[in-house]
Design a protein around this motif. Structure first.
Motif, PDB file in Angstrom:
ATOM      1  N   THR A 123       0.937  -1.273  -0.026  1.00 30.58           N
ATOM      2  CA  THR A 123       0.116   0.031  -0.134  1.00 30.58           C
ATOM      3  C   THR A 123       1.005   1.228   0.057  1.00 30.58           C
ATOM      4  OG1 THR A 123      -1.646  -1.209   1.331  1.00 30.58           O
ATOM      5  CG2 THR A 123      -1.764   1.265   1.140  1.00 30.58           C
ATOM      6  N   MET A 124       1.928   1.300   0.846  1.00 31.19           N
ATOM      7  CA  MET A 124       2.784   2.390   0.772  1.00 31.19           C
ATOM      8  C   MET A 124       3.378   2.737  -0.325  1.00 31.19           C
ATOM      9  SD  MET A 124       2.461   4.139   3.878  1.00 31.19           S
ATOM     10  CE  MET A 124       0.733   3.460   3.904  1.00 31.19           C
ATOM     11  N   SER A 125       3.992   1.543  -1.173  1.00 26.66           N
ATOM     12  CA  SER A 125       4.856   1.839  -2.279  1.00 26.66           C
ATOM     13  C   SER A 125       3.849   2.236  -3.440  1.00 26.66           C
ATOM     14  CB  SER A 125       5.634   0.386  -2.578  1.00 26.66           C
ATOM     15  OG  SER A 125       4.641  -0.562  -2.853  1.00 26.66           O
ATOM     16  N   ILE A 126       2.622   1.755  -3.545  1.00 25.86           N
ATOM     17  CA  ILE A 126       1.752   2.306  -4.402  1.00 25.86           C
ATOM     18  C   ILE A 126       1.379   3.561  -4.060  1.00 25.86           C
ATOM     19  CG2 ILE A 126      -0.678   1.957  -5.667  1.00 25.86           C
ATOM     20  CD1 ILE A 126      -0.063  -1.208  -5.169  1.00 25.86           C
ATOM     21  N   PHE A 127       0.650   3.997  -3.026  1.00 30.90           N
ATOM     22  CA  PHE A 127      -0.080   5.384  -2.879  1.00 30.90           C
ATOM     23  C   PHE A 127       0.860   6.393  -2.376  1.00 30.90           C
ATOM     24  CE2 PHE A 127      -3.403   2.056  -2.607  1.00 30.90           C
ATOM     25  CZ  PHE A 127      -4.177   2.452  -3.975  1.00 30.90           C
ATOM     26  N   PHE A 128       2.118   5.799  -1.531  1.00 33.03           N
ATOM     27  CA  PHE A 128       2.763   6.882  -0.982  1.00 33.03           C
ATOM     28  C   PHE A 128       4.177   6.643  -0.937  1.00 33.03           C
ATOM     29  CE2 PHE A 128      -0.975   6.165   1.639  1.00 33.03           C
ATOM     30  CZ  PHE A 128      -1.744   7.583   1.419  1.00 33.03           C
ATOM     31  N   PRO A 129       4.738   7.200  -2.244  1.00 32.43           N
ATOM     32  CA  PRO A 129       6.153   6.579  -2.487  1.00 32.43           C
ATOM     33  C   PRO A 129       7.131   7.016  -1.226  1.00 32.43           C
ATOM     34  CG  PRO A 129       5.385   8.323  -4.088  1.00 32.43           C
ATOM     35  CD  PRO A 129       4.304   7.720  -3.165  1.00 32.43           C
ATOM     36  N   ASP A 130       6.681   8.110  -0.674  1.00 30.08           N
ATOM     37  CA  ASP A 130       7.964   8.671   0.336  1.00 30.08           C
ATOM     38  C   ASP A 130       8.270   7.651   1.355  1.00 30.08           C
ATOM     39  OD1 ASP A 130       7.617  11.058  -0.858  1.00 30.08           O
ATOM     40  OD2 ASP A 130       5.892  11.666   0.660  1.00 30.08           O
ATOM     41  N   ARG A 131       9.382   7.519   1.932  1.00 25.84           N
ATOM     42  CA  ARG A 131       9.892   6.450   2.899  1.00 25.84           C
ATOM     43  C   ARG A 131       9.037   6.393   4.031  1.00 25.84           C
ATOM     44  NH1 ARG A 131      12.472   2.378   2.459  1.00 25.84           N
ATOM     45  NH2 ARG A 131      13.584   1.505   4.211  1.00 25.84           N
ATOM     46  N   LEU A 132       8.220   5.638   4.184  1.00 24.49           N
ATOM     47  CA  LEU A 132       7.521   5.567   5.615  1.00 24.49           C
ATOM     48  C   LEU A 132       7.564   4.294   6.288  1.00 24.49           C
ATOM     49  CD1 LEU A 132       4.157   7.312   4.075  1.00 24.49           C
ATOM     50  CD2 LEU A 132       5.745   8.398   5.741  1.00 24.49           C
ATOM     51  N   CYS A 133       8.640   3.675   6.081  1.00 22.02           N
ATOM     52  CA  CYS A 133       9.119   2.295   6.698  1.00 22.02           C
ATOM     53  C   CYS A 133       9.799   2.794   7.902  1.00 22.02           C
ATOM     54  CB  CYS A 133       9.690   1.427   5.735  1.00 22.02           C
ATOM     55  SG  CYS A 133      10.296  -0.047   6.756  1.00 22.02           S
ATOM     56  N   HIS A 134       9.518   2.306   9.057  1.00 21.88           N
ATOM     57  CA  HIS A 134      10.346   2.419  10.413  1.00 21.88           C
ATOM     58  C   HIS A 134      10.640   1.015  11.101  1.00 21.88           C
ATOM     59  CE1 HIS A 134       9.831   6.605   9.855  1.00 21.88           C
ATOM     60  NE2 HIS A 134       8.387   6.267   9.595  1.00 21.88           N
ATOM     61  N   CYS A 135      11.208  -0.011  10.128  1.00 25.34           N
ATOM     62  CA  CYS A 135      11.445  -1.142  10.542  1.00 25.34           C
ATOM     63  C   CYS A 135      12.480  -1.376  11.652  1.00 25.34           C
ATOM     64  CB  CYS A 135      11.321  -2.222   9.638  1.00 25.34           C
ATOM     65  SG  CYS A 135       9.800  -2.509   8.570  1.00 25.34           S
ATOM     66  N   GLY A 136      13.368  -0.621  11.260  1.00 26.10           N
ATOM     67  CA  GLY A 136      14.706  -0.445  12.290  1.00 26.10           C
ATOM     68  C   GLY A 136      15.866  -1.172  11.782  1.00 26.10           C
ATOM     69  N   GLY A 137      16.988  -0.555  11.964  1.00 28.63           N
ATOM     70  CA  GLY A 137      18.284  -1.417  11.448  1.00 28.63           C
ATOM     71  C   GLY A 137      18.541  -1.623  10.160  1.00 28.63           C
ATOM     72  N   VAL A 138      18.925  -2.639   9.574  1.00 28.87           N
ATOM     73  CA  VAL A 138      19.262  -3.086   8.287  1.00 28.87           C
ATOM     74  C   VAL A 138      18.210  -2.951   7.501  1.00 28.87           C
ATOM     75  CG1 VAL A 138      20.498  -4.682   6.767  1.00 28.87           C
ATOM     76  CG2 VAL A 138      21.441  -4.186   8.839  1.00 28.87           C
ATOM     77  N   ILE A 139      17.017  -3.578   7.964  1.00 28.38           N
ATOM     78  CA  ILE A 139      15.691  -3.731   7.170  1.00 28.38           C
ATOM     79  C   ILE A 139      15.167  -2.317   6.830  1.00 28.38           C
ATOM     80  CG2 ILE A 139      13.352  -4.689   7.418  1.00 28.38           C
ATOM     81  CD1 ILE A 139      14.295  -6.644   9.317  1.00 28.38           C
ATOM     82  N   GLU A 140      15.255  -1.456   7.588  1.00 28.42           N
ATOM     83  CA  GLU A 140      14.971   0.078   7.351  1.00 28.42           C
ATOM     84  C   GLU A 140      15.646   0.529   5.940  1.00 28.42           C
ATOM     85  OE1 GLU A 140      14.145   4.222   9.479  1.00 28.42           O
ATOM     86  OE2 GLU A 140      14.242   2.504  10.546  1.00 28.42           O
TER      87      GLU A 140
END
Length: 175
Positions: A123-140
């Motif tokens: 959903t985020m990658s389709i509708f909101f291309p801004d970086r909104l992931c806060h998984c932490g560490g390397v994954i982020e």
């Protein structure tokens, strides 16, 4: 002498025997790995969730602030900020316990949670291309596509582990 052995049926037989022994050894090792793979996946989930949960709790205010900027989810940022990492750590602990039934039970919500993360990422990658992931560490630090593939692989591995663990349970019940 080597040429003579190579041209005869004895040489062919020796080669066949050597290949058969190697193939047998390799098949035994691969079977051992295949049988142990569900357990390895369970511990992989435990490690993944303890890593991300700890990282989110360590930087909980950054995680909450990041979630507050997400449309539709932002109003629940505080709940998500504390709830998701706590749930991840709880699942990690349950997956690491030495009780098979507890692991099987904890694997289901772990896989469902991974599916929810995949829905969020998509959903985020389709509708909101801004970086909104806060998984932490390397994954982020992964881009959207890499992160989505990473989560899809874990989802597939989790489904595989659930199916294999259920099949093993059925086999053991018949014995």
């Amino acid at each position: 002498m080597q040429k003579l052995i190579g041209r005869t049926r004895i040489g062919t037989a020796i080669d066949a025997i050597a290949q058969t022994k190697a193939a047998h050894w390799l098949s035994k090792k691969l079977l051992w790995l295949y049988k142990g793979l569900p357990e390895l996946i369970v511990y992989g989930y435990a490690f993944l969730y303890i890593y991300t949960g700890y990282n989110k709790l360590r930087h909980v205010q950054v995680f909450i602030d990041g979630n507050s900027k997400i449309p539709l989810v932002g109003q629940y940022a505080e709940l998500i900020g504390w709830g998701i990492p706590s749930l991840e750590i709880l699942l990690a602990v349950l997956l690491a316990l030495p009780f098979v039934r507890v692991k099987k039970i904890a694997l289901w919500p772990s896989v469902v949670l991974m599916g929810i993360f995949i829905l969020y990422l998509t959903t985020m990658s389709i509708f909101f291309p801004d970086r909104l992931c806060h998984c932490g560490g390397v994954i982020e630090s992964m881009d959207w596509t890499t992160h989505l593939i990473f989560n899809l692989l874990w989802l597939g591995a989790g489904v595989f582990a659930i199916r294999k663990l259920s099949k093993n349970e059925l086999t053991e019940a018949r014995l």
